[in-house]
Design a protein around this motif. Structure first.
Motif, PDB file in Angstrom:
ATOM      1  N   MET A 323     -32.718  26.382 -48.293  1.00 14.44           N
ATOM      2  CA  MET A 323     -33.468  24.644 -48.696  1.00 14.44           C
ATOM      3  C   MET A 323     -32.013  24.506 -47.942  1.00 14.44           C
ATOM      4  N   ASP A 324     -32.378  23.183 -47.186  1.00 12.15           N
ATOM      5  CA  ASP A 324     -31.202  22.681 -46.189  1.00 12.15           C
ATOM      6  C   ASP A 324     -30.921  21.533 -47.325  1.00 12.15           C
ATOM      7  N   ASP A 325     -29.052  21.629 -47.646  1.00 13.69           N
ATOM      8  CA  ASP A 325     -28.301  20.710 -48.434  1.00 13.69           C
ATOM      9  C   ASP A 325     -29.108  20.768 -49.157  1.00 13.69           C
ATOM     10  N   LEU A 326     -28.729  22.442 -50.380  1.00  9.80           N
ATOM     11  CA  LEU A 326     -29.071  22.720 -51.387  1.00  9.80           C
ATOM     12  C   LEU A 326     -27.999  21.957 -52.142  1.00  9.80           C
ATOM     13  N   THR A 327     -26.753  22.362 -51.965  1.00 12.03           N
ATOM     14  CA  THR A 327     -25.449  22.557 -52.174  1.00 12.03           C
ATOM     15  C   THR A 327     -24.848  20.888 -52.531  1.00 12.03           C
ATOM     16  N   THR A 328     -25.622  20.194 -51.456  1.00  6.29           N
ATOM     17  CA  THR A 328     -24.939  18.488 -51.976  1.00  6.29           C
ATOM     18  C   THR A 328     -25.886  18.018 -52.564  1.00  6.29           C
ATOM     19  N   LYS A 329     -26.641  18.632 -53.070  1.00  2.00           N
ATOM     20  CA  LYS A 329     -28.316  18.027 -53.961  1.00  2.00           C
ATOM     21  C   LYS A 329     -27.727  18.644 -55.271  1.00  2.00           C
ATOM     22  N   TYR A 330     -26.976  19.166 -54.851  1.00  2.00           N
ATOM     23  CA  TYR A 330     -27.143  20.105 -57.021  1.00  2.00           C
ATOM     24  C   TYR A 330     -25.975  19.999 -57.506  1.00  2.00           C
ATOM     25  N   SER A 331     -25.137  18.455 -56.873  1.00  2.00           N
ATOM     26  CA  SER A 331     -23.941  18.093 -57.177  1.00  2.00           C
ATOM     27  C   SER A 331     -24.941  16.638 -57.654  1.00  2.00           C
ATOM     28  N   THR A 332     -26.066  16.710 -57.958  1.00  2.00           N
ATOM     29  CA  THR A 332     -26.335  15.664 -58.460  1.00  2.00           C
ATOM     30  C   THR A 332     -27.162  15.996 -59.970  1.00  2.00           C
ATOM     31  N   ASP A 333     -27.702  16.885 -59.783  1.00  2.00           N
ATOM     32  CA  ASP A 333     -28.062  17.386 -61.234  1.00  2.00           C
ATOM     33  C   ASP A 333     -28.806  16.586 -61.963  1.00  2.00           C
ATOM     34  N   GLY A 334     -29.973  16.159 -60.904  1.00  2.00           N
ATOM     35  CA  GLY A 334     -30.734  15.547 -61.487  1.00  2.00           C
ATOM     36  C   GLY A 334     -32.167  15.500 -60.616  1.00  2.00           C
ATOM     37  N   SER A 335     -32.697  14.440 -60.409  1.00  2.00           N
ATOM     38  CA  SER A 335     -34.011  15.017 -58.983  1.00  2.00           C
ATOM     39  C   SER A 335     -34.144  14.482 -58.218  1.00  2.00           C
ATOM     40  N   TYR A 336     -34.426  15.706 -56.927  1.00  2.00           N
ATOM     41  CA  TYR A 336     -33.773  15.178 -55.966  1.00  2.00           C
ATOM     42  C   TYR A 336     -35.080  16.385 -55.402  1.00  2.00           C
ATOM     43  N   SER A 337     -34.666  16.024 -53.460  1.00  2.00           N
ATOM     44  CA  SER A 337     -35.701  16.878 -53.099  1.00  2.00           C
ATOM     45  C   SER A 337     -35.317  17.032 -51.363  1.00  2.00           C
ATOM     46  N   GLY A 338     -35.980  18.648 -50.806  1.00  2.00           N
ATOM     47  CA  GLY A 338     -34.993  18.677 -49.029  1.00  2.00           C
ATOM     48  C   GLY A 338     -36.224  19.553 -48.283  1.00  2.00           C
ATOM     49  N   ASN A 339     -35.624  19.525 -47.510  1.00  2.00           N
ATOM     50  CA  ASN A 339     -36.202  20.121 -46.488  1.00  2.00           C
ATOM     51  C   ASN A 339     -35.747  22.144 -46.502  1.00  2.00           C
ATOM     52  N   LEU A 340     -37.195  22.829 -46.064  1.00  2.00           N
ATOM     53  CA  LEU A 340     -36.410  24.003 -45.376  1.00  2.00           C
ATOM     54  C   LEU A 340     -36.355  24.279 -44.470  1.00  2.00           C
ATOM     55  N   SER A 341     -36.005  25.012 -43.742  1.00  2.00           N
ATOM     56  CA  SER A 341     -35.810  25.835 -41.519  1.00  2.00           C
ATOM     57  C   SER A 341     -35.584  27.093 -42.417  1.00  2.00           C
ATOM     58  N   SER A 342     -36.047  27.310 -40.908  1.00  2.00           N
ATOM     59  CA  SER A 342     -35.623  29.340 -41.032  1.00  2.00           C
ATOM     60  C   SER A 342     -34.886  29.665 -41.056  1.00  2.00           C
ATOM     61  N   SER A 343     -34.268  31.346 -41.755  1.00  2.00           N
ATOM     62  CA  SER A 343     -32.772  31.517 -41.731  1.00  2.00           C
ATOM     63  C   SER A 343     -33.636  32.957 -41.549  1.00  2.00           C
ATOM     64  N   GLY A 344     -35.115  33.768 -41.005  1.00  2.00           N
ATOM     65  CA  GLY A 344     -34.792  35.041 -40.418  1.00  2.00           C
ATOM     66  C   GLY A 344     -36.395  35.247 -39.988  1.00  2.00           C
ATOM     67  N   THR A 360     -41.081  22.153 -48.010  1.00  2.00           N
ATOM     68  CA  THR A 360     -40.427  21.700 -48.231  1.00  2.00           C
ATOM     69  C   THR A 360     -39.318  21.948 -50.469  1.00  2.00           C
ATOM     70  N   TYR A 361     -38.290  21.436 -50.673  1.00  2.00           N
ATOM     71  CA  TYR A 361     -38.075  21.770 -52.194  1.00  2.00           C
ATOM     72  C   TYR A 361     -37.840  20.502 -52.872  1.00  2.00           C
ATOM     73  N   THR A 362     -38.011  21.038 -54.060  1.00  2.00           N
ATOM     74  CA  THR A 362     -37.909  19.748 -55.120  1.00  2.00           C
ATOM     75  C   THR A 362     -37.341  20.161 -56.573  1.00  2.00           C
ATOM     76  N   SER A 363     -36.751  19.802 -57.359  1.00  2.00           N
ATOM     77  CA  SER A 363     -35.564  19.973 -58.304  1.00  2.00           C
ATOM     78  C   SER A 363     -36.845  19.535 -59.395  1.00  2.00           C
ATOM     79  N   VAL A 364     -37.432  20.158 -60.244  1.00  2.00           N
ATOM     80  CA  VAL A 364     -37.865  20.183 -61.890  1.00  2.00           C
ATOM     81  C   VAL A 364     -36.933  20.214 -63.078  1.00  2.00           C
ATOM     82  N   ALA A 365     -37.961  18.891 -63.726  1.00  2.00           N
ATOM     83  CA  ALA A 365     -37.418  18.493 -65.034  1.00  2.00           C
ATOM     84  C   ALA A 365     -36.589  20.363 -65.897  1.00  2.00           C
TER      85      ALA A 365
END
Length: 538
Positions: A323-344, A360-365
């Motif tokens: 889940m690319d950039d999840l750590t950065t997006k996590y800090s907003t603690d709200g609505s966000y989305s991002g891209n997936l990449s292969s990790s293995g 892709t991934y998306t946060s949910v309320a």
């Protein structure tokens, strides 16, 4: 400025003979010293040549002066055969005898500075380390040695053979026999010794001391004091002294002298180095199901670790995405989305050519009214597209249609959970919600039509409660229990099962295990199934 940690005890731990201190203790144990038994207590000082002997249902954690941690399980005996940690004279030696029982060892500074001087010895073998965590089960029938981190060298006392274990491997050794085969361990093979010696990770040693009421003082050198030179400083460079007049002053006068005389010179104190905060590592769970494809028609539960989702059913289905950039997006603690990449590796049965294409991934309320910023967990959905070669030898693609879920947070330290397990006998209630699918995985539930209640007793290691879903005006309640599950609560998480079938797993999040979350696959009435992730807080 760098912290200096001072451990305050009734006696100084750093005296030559005092080599360690008991920082966690549960059950009955003794120190054998000069052929006499001394009752072991929390805070007991350990000396060189001591032996620690534990009884049934006992667990002891010891921290040595070089920060080596050894956890001694039930019905065990650890001998401190030799221990020297003298940084000033650069003398190091640690030799521990594993007489019988179960042990968890996390090497400290000696293992880093002089790994050849750190030895664990049993009746059948001698173990050398290279910066490691080791789990040992020493019994009359033989020894079982697990390498959980780093690398270890094992020498047979019978044949002189040497074998090297790396992280994830174990070996069984029988007295009088050649070394056994090196094998990969799984959760089942390591479960019993692991649960008996839950350990304290390297990065949590300070927290452990604090949790077990050992005072930690942060101190800094006095501004005008002359610090001692570091051990690796150049011996030719003298320690700083008070400034003296220059015997050969510069003959050229200052063109613009300062009329104000300088104060007495002092040794300047360097500016403190900037402190970089520890990076956040997100730990969590995932649940996946693809009901519209023949390639994958069953639910899978997996893990999320440092942005990486991993699913493996041990029958040929493997998915690894990040889940690319999840750590950065996590800090907003709200609505966000991002891209997936292969990790293995990616693999499905009969599809060895499976390739990750995109995702892709998306946060949910996570509450009925929106995003809850007062808890320690976030969740959402994810979807991925894969390619493969179809029977017509053409490239085809399929995706998971958004029927996959993730949950992440900052996991509670194992030290904090261990403290709760050793001190708490009260049932703690967590309330929250679930996110997932049911009814052949075609209908959904979220925080608006679900309720989760967890009742966790840390001291008794039990889990109970229920998952409730409001479906079409009716409420379906699935009760959960830990009956029949050994060590349902551990320092790394908890497990449960549904009274009508199915199971779930979770971890603790936030300070003092203030939140709990995980994944589940529970059976419901009329052959329905409920699959997803859950989160709850005290």
């Amino acid at each position: 400025m760098k912290k200096i940690l001072i451990l305050l005890t009734l006696f100084s731990v750093f005296l030559f003979a005092n080599v360690a201190k008991v920082v966690a203790f549960k059950g009955d144990a003794f120190i054998i010293r000069d052929n006499k038994e001394i009752k072991l207590e929390l805070g007991s000082i350990i000396l060189k040549n001591d032996a620690i002997k534990t009884q049934d249902n006992t667990k002891v954690q010891i921290i040595f002066t070089d920060n080596t941690i050894i956890t001694v399980g039930k019905n065990s005996q650890l001998n401190v055969n030799n221990y020297i940690y003298d940084e000033q004279n650069k003398e190091y030696n640690a030799n521990f005898g594993l007489l019988k029982g179960t042990f968890r060892t996390i090497t400290g500074k000696i293992g880093k500075i002089a790994p050849n001087k750190f030895k664990l010895s049993s009746k059948t073998s001698s173990i050398g380390i290279r910066g490691t965590q080791i789990l040992s089960n020493i019994q009359i029938s033989g020894d079982t040695i697990f390498c959980t981190e780093g690398q270890i060298d094992i020498v047979s006392k019978t044949t002189g053979e040497t074998v090297t274990l790396t992280a994830g491997e174990f070996i069984q050794i029988k007295e009088g026999s050649p070394l056994g085969e090196v094998q990969k361990f799984d959760q089942k093979s390591i479960a019993a010794p692991d649960s008996e010696t839950k350990f304290v990770p390297e990065e949590e040693k300070e927290a452990v001391l604090d949790n077990f009421k050992v005072n930690i003082i942060e101190s800094t050198p006095e501004p005008n004091s002359n610090p001692m030179p570091e051990a690796n400083s150049d011996p030719k460079v003298p320690a700083p002294v008070d400034a003296e007049p220059d015997p050969d002053p510069d003959p050229t006068p200052d063109p613009d002298p300062d009329p104000t005389p300088d104060p007495d010179p002092v040794t300047p104190t360097p500016d403190p180095a900037p402190v970089t905060p520890d990076p956040v590592t997100l730990i969590g769970s995932t649940a996946m199901y693809d009901a519209t494809e023949d390639l994958l028609n069953f639910p899978m539960l997996g893990t999320l670790d440092d942005e990486k989702i991993a699913l493996d059913d041990h029958a040929g289905t493997i998915i690894n995405v990040k889940m690319d950039d999840l750590t950065t997006k996590y800090s907003t603690d709200g609505s966000y989305s991002g891209n997936l990449s292969s990790s293995g590796n990616q693999s499905f049965p009969y599809r060895p050519d499976l390739l990750f294409v995109s995702g892709t991934y998306t946060s949910v309320a996570d509450s009925p009214t929106g995003f809850d910023k007062t808890d320690d967990i976030q969740w959402g959905t994810w979807n991925a597209t894969f390619s493969y070669t179809n029977p017509s030898n053409q490239t085809d693609t399929f995706d998971l249609n958004g029927i996959s879920y993730w949950l992440a947070g900052e996991q509670t330290s194992e030290a904090e959970v261990t403290a709760l397990m050793m001190s708490s006998t009260t049932e703690v209630t967590y309330n929250g919600y679930a996110l997932g699918r049911y009814d052949n995985y075609t209908a959904t539930f979220d925080a608006t039509n679900s309720n989760v209640t967890l009742k966790i007793n840390f001291g008794a290691s039990t889990v109970g409660g229920s998952f409730a879903f409001i479906l079409g005006g009716n409420t379906v309640t699935l009760k959960i229990t830990s009956e029949g599950i050994a060590n349902a609560v551990t320092s790394s998480g908890f497990s449960f099962k549904g009274e009508e079938g199915g199971s779930g797993n979770g971890k603790f999040y936030g300070p003092n295990a203030s939140s709990a979350g995980g994944n589940f696959n529970l059976n419901g009435p009329e052959s329905t199934s409920f699959v997803g992730v859950f989160k709850a807080k005290k």
